[in-house]
Write an enzyme that holds these catalytic residues in place. Structure first.
Site, PDB file in Angstrom:
ATOM      1  N   THR A 106       0.797  -1.207   0.007  1.00 38.70           N
ATOM      2  CA  THR A 106       0.193  -0.034   0.196  1.00 38.70           C
ATOM      3  C   THR A 106       0.669   1.183   0.281  1.00 38.70           C
ATOM      4  OG1 THR A 106       0.285  -0.091   2.759  1.00 38.70           O
ATOM      5  CG2 THR A 106      -1.840  -1.290   1.022  1.00 38.70           C
ATOM      6  N   GLY A 108       2.595   4.723  -1.177  1.00 46.97           N
ATOM      7  CA  GLY A 108       2.209   5.542  -1.860  1.00 46.97           C
ATOM      8  C   GLY A 108       0.767   5.673  -2.548  1.00 46.97           C
ATOM      9  N   THR A 109      -0.755   4.370  -1.973  1.00 50.20           N
ATOM     10  CA  THR A 109      -1.915   4.775  -2.836  1.00 50.20           C
ATOM     11  C   THR A 109      -2.283   6.174  -2.651  1.00 50.20           C
ATOM     12  OG1 THR A 109      -2.465   4.393  -0.088  1.00 50.20           O
ATOM     13  CG2 THR A 109      -2.145   2.043  -1.820  1.00 50.20           C
ATOM     14  N   GLY A 110      -2.363   6.891  -0.839  1.00 49.80           N
ATOM     15  CA  GLY A 110      -2.264   8.402  -1.165  1.00 49.80           C
ATOM     16  C   GLY A 110      -2.482   8.564  -2.470  1.00 49.80           C
TER      17      GLY A 110
END
Length: 169
Positions: A106, A108-110
């Protein structure tokens, strides 16, 4: 577009308090879209992190009241079975949900979601459609990331899942 990367996955702050104040006072009012995750929204508002969807929506409205054109509070840090994001604009409130996928990939998902929204806007999509398409694409990228063998710990999502499959796809 402003994605306020302010808090590390470990929970450690990445910005000093004076930098957060500058972000809130000078950058946020210039943003067409603000895309904080739950911890970032809480820090921008000096409040506890939202736990319920009602809390998320209230914080999105509060952030928009600080001057952003629209606010998408990203719920990836939540604990519900679905990952829910709330978009608040002058036209109203809209929710975007996807099943939560248990994975360590997850990282760097934002930022990835915000970039995918910007790409949709660049293609001429209306904001809600850009958010919807970015959320679908990111969800697939998270699921596909389990087939990648890159590094250790929290790995990245599979940004290119639509172009080339991971090893076990």
């Amino acid at each position: 577009m402003l994605d306020p990367v302010m808090i590390a996955a470990s929970g450690d702050p990445l910005l000093r308090d004076d930098a957060v104040a500058t972000l809130r006072e000078l950058l946020l009012p210039r943003a067409m879209l603000l895309t904080p995750n739950l911890p970032e929204a809480a820090r921008l508002l000096d409040e506890p992190q939202a736990v319920t969807r009602a809390d998320m929506e209230r914080q999105a409205h509060a952030l928009r009241a600080l001057g952003a054109g629209a606010v998408l509070v990203k719920g990836g840090h939540g604990t519900e079975a679905d990952s829910a994001d709330v978009l608040v604009t002058a036209a109203g409130t809209e929710w975007f949900t996807a099943p939560r996928h248990a994975t360590q990939n997850t990282h760097g998902t934002g930022c990835t979601l915000s970039s995918a929204i910007a790409a949709g806007l660049a293609k001429g999509l209306a904001l809600p459609q850009a958010v919807a398409e970015a959320k679908v694409w990111l969800t697939a990228a998270i699921v596909a990331a389990d087939g990648l063998a890159i590094g250790g710990g929290h790995g990245p999502v599979h940004h290119f899942h639509a172009l080339w499959p991971a090893a076990d796809d």
